[in-house]
Scaffold this active site. Structure first.
Site: not given
Ligand code: M6R
Length: 609
Positions: A2, A27, A74, A100-101, A482, A486, A489, A505
């Site tokens: 958050c 965030r 969040w 937050n937390g 990756e 992408k 997400e 496989h």
């Molecule tokens: O801030 P960080 O690089 O540690 O974050 C790691 C992942 O949470 C971050 O890369 C996440 O997978 C992204 N949404 C990817 O686009």
């Protein structure tokens, strides 16, 4: 995950809080709220939904006051509803808390307080903090917060105000970042410098288990447990306010994809010495003697940072004599770790606050490893908890999907591998060649970005397909992972990244005319094998989008669509091949009408386990 923002000074607090929350919305974005003190009373407004919904609610009210706290959420405990939005209050509406937390022992504390006759209104863990502070308050807010936090197990970054305590905001941190921003006759505080970069570049991050009392003209930091005063110097961040603006781009994700030539350049700036063909990484100096003797090297990270680490493993194997491993931080932290002496663990993280990565390095430290970090956010937890490290200087990354941070992490990984490799067996010629090619990358990325329209047209052809595959080998296997991440997400299309050699496989059973495969096939030593994989897909009528080196006629003959990339060294190709994957994901998401910068259920910085 958050976002928290606070203001105290002589200006109206509400617009500053709203502006800060907008900058933090990446965030967390399921509910938001503010509490503003007007010197006598506190005005609380909160709502389910986005900051824009909060703005609408506020526009009908007359909220005045020069001090306040705000939050964008969040959800972890309790559904995103008006009532569960922060700030939370005690029964009498005196204490206001944003958090937050996660308060892990909240149900025990809740039962205890309920026995005292206190009634709870929300499903959140945070509400318990408001009641606890109120329970301990006898006129001294600092003491009440300290006593409340002594009862709490879990993680927190909090900001607290009290109706009877105008003129001060109490902040505290354990495991979730809080940064104080120093202004002129005013102070800011936030969970992330982005929220206040428009007003100040001078910041003081709180350390774990610290509390701060912030007034208009002053701030004091102390330990939560013993109230021992801590002196902390001011850090100046080198991010510019305009870097956190859209500057004409429709989305941050697209803007950040286009910022990659500069981000890659910034990752190398001042770090390359062509005369010696050895990079200069000042941040590594404190551990250089140990690093020279190191044999065992482990890279950890999550999500996109993990994929960068995976490419990093291949780069380290190519340029150094180290034994290198890469692991998901979320798994590594639970392994039975048994390191040979002089083991280094390298954490990769954009935010420097990812809970799993932090837990992984803490566990590695406990088991005797030395810690390195490649981090983007200056002064973040991972940057502070590692023995040495390098900032990748990608600038603020706002889009939830990580893009420019990835390519700049790859540059820093290459520089680190080169530095160690040159100390091992890597020749001057190879070092000089690497440096020459690294320097050419920003220009090559610019060239590729000219193909955005072509990539958009490919996205238009395939965005209705519900399942995609991404395949690659060796340096480009992590790019397949990756690329799939992408696409998933930001567009919510199901995609899988596979090592191309694994197709036979199992995954080849999925191939049909409705399932596109993105084949990452630059001209490296895996080229022939990749061509065979593409043939296998084509003979099963699967459409193939190939990412190949400029002028590769063989690929053109067999693939349905081709995105060409400039030639470079085998281990630098991932810095180029990932860019079409980012653009494909972006355009598919836009065509599907997705909220590109704030995909559902995600948050930029994952500060809970
Ligand atoms: O801030 P960080 O690089 O540690 O974050 C790691 C992942 O949470 C971050 O890369 C996440 O997978 C992204 N949404 C990817 O686009």
């Amino acid at each position: 995950m958050c976002g928290i923002v606070c203001y105290i000074g002589s200006k109206e607090a509400t617009p500053i809080l709203i502006e800060g929350l907008k900058r933090l919305e990446y965030r967390g974005y399921d509910s938001a709220g503010i509490a503003v003190h007007d010197g006598k009373n506190v005005h609380l407004v909160k709502t389910k939904g986005r900051i824009s919904d909060l703005e609408i609610k506020i526009s009908n009210l007359q909220i005045r006051g020069n001090m306040g706290i705000g939050h964008t959420r969040w959800a972890t405990h309790g559904e995103p509803t008006d009532i569960n939005a922060h700030p939370h209050t005690d029964e009498d509406g005196n204490v206001f808390v944003v958090h937050n937390g996660i308060i892990e022992n909240y149900s025990i504390l809740k039962r205890r307080l309920e026995k005292e006759g206190i009634r709870f209104r929300t499903d959140t863990d945070t509400e318990v903090l408001a009641h606890l502070i109120s329970y301990y308050f006898d006129g001294d807010l600092i003491e009440a917060v300290r006593r409340a936090l002594a009862d709490v197990e879990g993680t927190f970054g909090i900001a607290v105000i009290h109706r009877e305590s105008p003129g001060r905001i109490i902040l505290a941190r354990r495991g979730s970042p809080i940064v104080i921003g120093i202004g002129n006759g005013e102070h800011f505080a936030a969970s992330d410098v982005n929220a206040m970069i428009r007003y100040t570049a001078n910041v003081v991050p709180l350390e774990d288990n610290e509390l701060a009392v912030v007034t208009r003209d002053d701030f004091n930091i102390m330990t939560i447990q013993a109230a021992k005063i801590v002196n902390r110097s001011i850090t100046t961040v080198d991010w510019k306010a305009e870097e956190a603006e859209l500057n004409g781009f429709p989305h941050y994700m697209l803007k950040e994809i286009y910022e990659q030539p500069e981000a890659v350049n910034n990752a190398m700036r001042g770090r390359i010495d062509p005369a010696e063909a050895v990079p200069k990484l000042g941040g590594i100096e404190p551990v250089w003697d140990d690093l020279k003797r190191c044999k065992n090297f482990i890279i950890v990270g999550c999500g996109t940072s993990y994929h960068a680490g995976y490419v990093g493993r291949y780069i380290f194997e190519r340029l150094t004599d180290l034994d290198v491993d890469v692991e998901l931080a979320s798994e590594f932290r639970y392994r039975k770790l048994n390191f040979p002496s002089n083991t280094f663990v390298l954490a990769l993280s954009q935010s420097g606050e990812t809970a799993d990565t932090l837990a992984a390095i803490r566990e590695a430290r406990r088991k005797g490893a030395k810690l390195l970090g490649i981090v983007n956010v200056v002064g973040s937890s991972i940057a502070r908890e590692t023995d040495a490290g390098v900032y990748n200087h990608a600038g603020p990354e706002i889009g939830v999907a990580s893009t420019k941070n990835f390519t700049s992490q790859l540059v820093v990984l290459t520089l680190l591998a080169l530095l160690i490799g040159r100390h091992h067996n890597l020749s001057y010629t190879e070092g000089a060649e690497a440096i020459r090619e690294l320097k050419a990358l920003p220009g090559k990325i610019k060239e590729m970005l000219f193909q955005a329209n072509h990539i958009q047209a490919i996205a238009e052809k395939y965005y209705r397909c519900n399942n995609w595959l991404f395949i690659g080998r060796k340096f480009n296997y992590p790019i397949a992972l990756e690329g799939a991440l992408k696409l998933k997400e930001v567009s919510y299309i199901h995609a899988e990244g596979y090592a191309a050699g694994e197709m036979k496989h199992g995954p080849i059973a999925l191939i049909n005319p409705e399932m596109p495969t993105v084949a990452i096939v630059p001209q490296d030593d895996m080229h022939e094998k990749m061509i065979n994989n593409i043939q296998e897909i084509k003979s099963r009528k699967g459409p193939v989008i190939a990412i190949s080196t400029l002028g590769d006629r063989e690929v053109k003959k067999i693939a349905d669509d081709v995105i060409e990339i400039p030639r470079t060294l085998d281990y630098l190709y991932p810095i180029l091949t990932v860019i079409p994957c980012q653009l494909l994901a972006y355009y598919c998401a836009v065509l599907l009408g997705r909220d590109v910068d704030k995909p559902r259920n995600l948050a930029k910085s994952v500060t809970v386990e």
